[in-house]
Design a protein around this motif. Structure first.
Motif, PDB file in Angstrom:
ATOM      1  N   ILE A   1       0.803  -1.223   0.000  1.00 19.97           N
ATOM      2  CA  ILE A   1       0.000   0.000   0.000  1.00 19.97           C
ATOM      3  C   ILE A   1       0.839   1.277   0.000  1.00 19.97           C
ATOM      4  O   ILE A   1       0.292   2.365  -0.182  1.00 19.97           O
TER       5      ILE A   1
ATOM      6  N   ALA B   1      -0.377   3.118  -5.607  1.00 20.16           N
ATOM      7  CA  ALA B   1      -1.187   2.114  -4.911  1.00 20.16           C
ATOM      8  C   ALA B   1      -2.017   2.766  -3.822  1.00 20.16           C
ATOM      9  O   ALA B   1      -3.228   2.525  -3.712  1.00 20.16           O
TER      10      ALA B   1
ATOM     11  N   TYR C   1      -5.390   4.660  -4.558  1.00 19.11           N
ATOM     12  CA  TYR C   1      -6.642   3.914  -4.635  1.00 19.11           C
ATOM     13  C   TYR C   1      -6.951   3.136  -3.355  1.00 19.11           C
ATOM     14  O   TYR C   1      -8.103   2.812  -3.089  1.00 19.11           O
ATOM     15  N   MET C   2      -5.928   2.824  -2.552  1.00 19.08           N
ATOM     16  CA  MET C   2      -6.096   1.921  -1.415  1.00 19.08           C
ATOM     17  C   MET C   2      -6.206   2.608  -0.061  1.00 19.08           C
ATOM     18  O   MET C   2      -6.583   1.965   0.921  1.00 19.08           O
TER      19      MET C   2
ATOM     20  N   LEU D   1      -8.797   1.760   2.820  1.00 26.96           N
ATOM     21  CA  LEU D   1      -9.549   0.544   2.551  1.00 26.96           C
ATOM     22  C   LEU D   1      -9.062  -0.543   3.515  1.00 26.96           C
ATOM     23  O   LEU D   1      -8.181  -0.315   4.333  1.00 26.96           O
TER      24      LEU D   1
ATOM     25  N   THR E   1      -7.142  -2.851   3.077  1.00 25.40           N
ATOM     26  CA  THR E   1      -5.717  -3.135   2.942  1.00 25.40           C
ATOM     27  C   THR E   1      -4.919  -2.425   4.033  1.00 25.40           C
ATOM     28  O   THR E   1      -3.814  -2.862   4.376  1.00 25.40           O
TER      29      THR E   1
ATOM     30  N   GLN F   1     -12.295  -4.008  -2.571  1.00 22.04           N
ATOM     31  CA  GLN F   1     -12.503  -2.569  -2.452  1.00 22.04           C
ATOM     32  C   GLN F   1     -11.601  -1.800  -3.415  1.00 22.04           C
ATOM     33  O   GLN F   1     -12.027  -0.810  -4.020  1.00 22.04           O
ATOM     34  N   THR F   2     -10.360  -2.252  -3.550  1.00 24.88           N
ATOM     35  CA  THR F   2      -9.435  -1.586  -4.464  1.00 24.88           C
ATOM     36  C   THR F   2      -9.961  -1.649  -5.890  1.00 24.88           C
ATOM     37  O   THR F   2      -9.918  -0.655  -6.640  1.00 24.88           O
ATOM     38  N   SER F   3     -10.465  -2.816  -6.282  1.00 17.40           N
ATOM     39  CA  SER F   3     -11.044  -2.958  -7.619  1.00 17.40           C
ATOM     40  C   SER F   3     -12.215  -2.003  -7.812  1.00 17.40           C
ATOM     41  O   SER F   3     -12.341  -1.338  -8.854  1.00 17.40           O
TER      42      SER F   3
ATOM     43  N   SER G   1     -12.699   0.781  -6.197  1.00 17.89           N
ATOM     44  CA  SER G   1     -12.165   2.140  -6.188  1.00 17.89           C
ATOM     45  C   SER G   1     -11.631   2.530  -7.564  1.00 17.89           C
ATOM     46  O   SER G   1     -11.887   3.631  -8.056  1.00 17.89           O
TER      47      SER G   1
ATOM     48  N   TYR H   1     -13.271   6.260  -5.474  1.00 18.78           N
ATOM     49  CA  TYR H   1     -12.972   5.885  -4.096  1.00 18.78           C
ATOM     50  C   TYR H   1     -14.222   5.871  -3.225  1.00 18.78           C
ATOM     51  O   TYR H   1     -14.371   5.021  -2.352  1.00 18.78           O
TER      52      TYR H   1
END
Length: 748
Positions: A600, A605, A608-609, A612, A614, A679-681, A683, A688
């Motif tokens: 992350i 990275a 977007y993350m 989340l 992550t 969640q990343t996908s 986002s 977001y």
């Protein structure tokens, strides 16, 4: 050793000079605090003082423990910055779509949507702030959008929202609700308004929101590439050096008997035992709160049908879960330092026991007082000002009120005094051990003093400035100098057991500390990419946070050495389980801090993350996996040395070790990791705001993945129970094999 000390000093001076320079740039370029928001027609949408007052409202209700702002905070409720921005954008676009095309925006064709989105981006990204008056001027439609969002958030916080785990009555006063909304508006304004003379927003275009033209910047892509190159170069250099030095190492043959086998605990060492009883109790309480907090993600207003949120809302249980975790880890480490001090100097100053007992009472006061104050704050029993001083500051990891912060700082200074006075005799002696003792004294001093960074902000300090200093505490204090302290303590333990030579132990500890801090100090900025900071924080933070990972990829070598040492002779096996916990620290350093952390940390990275699942994936694996396991290991090594001649019953410890590690791994890979990746996908594909929305998080698949935490959490909790039962058995004698020595196991 002299060269190593010079290298260590150079790294400290240069790194803090760079971090200080970045801090100056942040002070100079923070998003302006707006006095007023007025429309082109002269209507006042937000009046003077409402934004700063709203920040205090947000703090007192739990702040980062209730959703997040700029990506920092909890994960059940939305990120208020992204949520406000999307709601405002949709309101305006629907209004324009009705005016121009007599239809909702979602029903327009692609060309029409692009036309209105371009118009919205031009309007919202244009910086209309007038520094001479402290005012921004907006179109009347944005004032209407503000009123629409105000109505929505007033309902959320006054009536409660189970999807967000927000209890009814969180905020009910209309004036405070408007102030809270004004603060959310300001965070969204900073995230969607270009810096003067630039084409990116104050938050480097975070969050990703295509409706207003918020997309990843070129800097985020470029510095991600540079950070990966630096990571590979650092790993190559580290592997080369590590391979070259191993042939030069010589370790002594393990002695036939335990060098500490005849050690008699000093009065101050006996006084530290009560710290470990409290640590055990707090571990159990933290696990219980963790179970409740995780469950609020699927049942936001209760616990298996019981309306627990009426008395212990999510914001309280999460606050307590984090705070108690930090308290027990810090208590275990501080107690270990006090216990090991007499082992270092082989003597004890007069009055040391009294100081240890006073510090214990002070820590109990801070723990009880801060937890009570946080509950009172969230339950609206304190004013916003009183909440800052005695209740809830609202900033994750430093939630406790300012008075309790000051008390904790005073306690750390007392701990520093007790540590230095017990180390002084060893510092005055010549010999190889002196270097290791000196590093222990340096790390002890840093731990006590660097917590003071948490006192640098006030009730009304700008959020970007608070974030800069907050991460000094969270990253530098917890992840930095505590790491140096732990490395030194472990090296000293192995040296004291004659399993490693003093010179090698001192050199290894000093070099490890230098390598870690060379990336860790400036790497603090990787938390600040999108917190209203200039690009310089992103550039330096991305490169040096990558270097933080470099020493972690080789910790497996040290872990195997520790494992080998644990099997050298029969008496060393008495220390097996403390050493195993040290080995697990190396594993989780590599996985939690290294793998999950670097996943992350690169800017593209994290764009977007951030915020989340992550993030708690990295947080749980690194905080408990590294610092928690290390705290347990230090506690066990002290308890082992306390009565070295008595054998332990290892069944509970064996189960605890594997259950804690297995449960933590299951929690990560069965729930947190898949939820975070999905969640990343979402986002990347939708924005977001959608990855944090209840529409996505309350979907059947996501709920099932959240429920998948139960197996890992259950195993993890049972491991904690087994550990607590074992430690309690050391007091009663049930954890010893030789019951005839039970009286020895009950020091007063």
């Amino acid at each position: 050793m002299k060269q190593l000390w010079l290298f260590f000093g150079l790294v400290m001076v240069v790194s803090f000079a760079v971090l200080g320079w970045i801090g100056v740039r942040i002070y100079q370029e923070v998003p302006p605090l707006i006095d007023q928001v007025v429309t082109t027609e002269g209507q006042i949408a937000i009046d003077k003082g409402e934004i700063q007052a709203g920040q205090n409202v947000w703090q007192s209700l739990g702040g980062m423990e209730v959703g997040s702002v700029w990506g920092h905070g909890s994960y059940v409720a939305p990120d208020w910055t992204a949520d406000w921005l999307h709601r405002e954008a949709v309101f305006i676009l629907d209004h324009w779509a009705q005016d121009d095309f007599k239809s909702d925006f979602a029903e327009l064709d692609g060309e029409q949507q692009a036309q209105l989105s371009g118009r919205l981006a031009e309007s919202m990204r244009t910086n209309s702030y007038d520094p001479s008056t402290g005012t921004i001027t907006v179109d009347p439609i944005r004032a209407e959008a503000f009123q629409s969002n105000l109505e929505h958030y007033s309902e959320v916080f006054s009536k409660g929202n189970s999807d967000y785990a927000i209890h009814a009555g969180a905020v009910t006063d209309p004036e405070r609700l408007k102030q809270l909304s004004a603060f959310f508006f300001w965070t969204s304004w900073a995230a969607s308004t270009n810096r003067p003379g630039d084409h990116v927003t104050y938050t480097n275009n975070w969050p990703y929101e295509p409706l207003v033209g918020n997309r990843a910047t070129g800097d985020a892509v470029v510095w991600t590439g540079v950070s990966i190159i630096m990571l590979l170069a650092g790993i190559s250099a580290m592997a080369w050096w590590y391979a070259s030095r191993r042939s030069d190492e010589e370790e002594p043959l393990a002695p036939e008997t335990d060098p500490l086998g005849q050690w008699e605990a000093t009065p101050s060492q006996q006084a530290t035992i009560k710290y470990f009883w409290v640590v055990s109790a707090m571990i159990l309480l933290q696990m219980l709160l963790g179970v409740v907090t995780a469950h609020y993600g699927v049942e936001g207003d209760g616990f298996y049908g019981f309306p627990l949120s009426e008395w212990l809302p999510y914001s309280v249980t999460r606050t307590w879960h984090i705070q108690i975790g930090l308290f027990w880890i810090a208590t275990a480490w501080l107690a270990a330092g006090l216990f090991i001090g007499p082992l270092v100097s082989e003597q004890e100053p007069k009055g040391q026991r009294l100081g240890v007992n006073i510090l214990f009472l002070a820590l109990l006061l801070v723990v009880a007082g801060s937890l009570a104050g946080e509950w009172l704050s969230v339950q609206n029993k304190l004013s916003d000002t009183m909440s800052f001083y005695f209740g809830h500051q609202g900033y994750e990891y430093v939630d406790l009120g300012r008075v309790w912060q000051l008390a904790l700082f005073a306690g750390l200074l007392l701990w520093l005094f007790l540590m230095i006075r017990v180390l002084l005799p060893a510092l005055r002696k010549e010999g190889e051990q002196k270097q290791l003792v000196a590093l222990l004294a340096v790390s002890t001093t840093a731990i006590a003093l660097f917590y003071g960074a948490g006192l640098t902000w006030g009730q009304h300090t700008h959020l970007s400035i608070v974030e800069y200093w907050r991460w000094w505490v969270v990253h530098l204090w917890v992840e930095g100098f505590f790491e140096v302290f732990a490395t030194t303590v472990i090296a000293f333990i192995f040296m004291r057991l004659n399993l490693i030579r003093p010179g090698i132990a001192a050199a290894a500890a000093l070099l490890s500390a230098t390598i870690f801090l060379s990336g860790g100090i400036i790497g603090t900025c990787h938390h600040l990419y999108f917190s209203g900071t200039p690009t310089v924080a992103l550039a330096w933070g991305s490169v040096f946070s990558a270097l933080e990972v470099v020493p972690l990829v080789l910790v497996g070598f040290d872990a195997t050495e520790d494992l080998r040492r644990s099997k050298t002779t029969q008496w060393v096996r008495h220390y097996k389980w403390p050493i195993y916990f040290f080995i697990s620290v190396a594993f989780w350093n590599m996985i939690g801090a290294g793998l999950f952390g670097f996943m992350i940390n690169p800017p593209i990275a994290l764009y977007y993350m951030q915020g989340l699942n992550t993030t708690p994936l990295h947080g749980h694996a690194a905080l408990f996996g590294v610092y928690g396991m290390l705290g347990i290991g230090l506690m066990l090594i002290c308890l082992r040395v306390l009565i070295p001649g008595v054998e332990w019953k290892e069944g509970l410890l064996r189960f605890s070790f594997w259950a804690l590690n297995g449960g933590l791994m299951a929690m990560c890979v069965l729930s947190l990791l898949p939820v975070g990746l999905m969640q990343t996908s979402a986002s990347v594909e939708h924005g977001y705001w959608y990855a944090r929305s209840s529409d996505f998080m309350q979907s059947p698949l996501m709920q099932n993945l959240r429920w998948m935490r139960v197996p890992g959490d259950t195993l993890f909790f049972l491991g904690a129970v087994a550990l607590v039962v074992f430690v309690a058995g050391l007091k009663t004698g049930h954890s010893f094999r030789k019951q005839q020595l039970q009286s020895t196991s009950n020091p007063s």
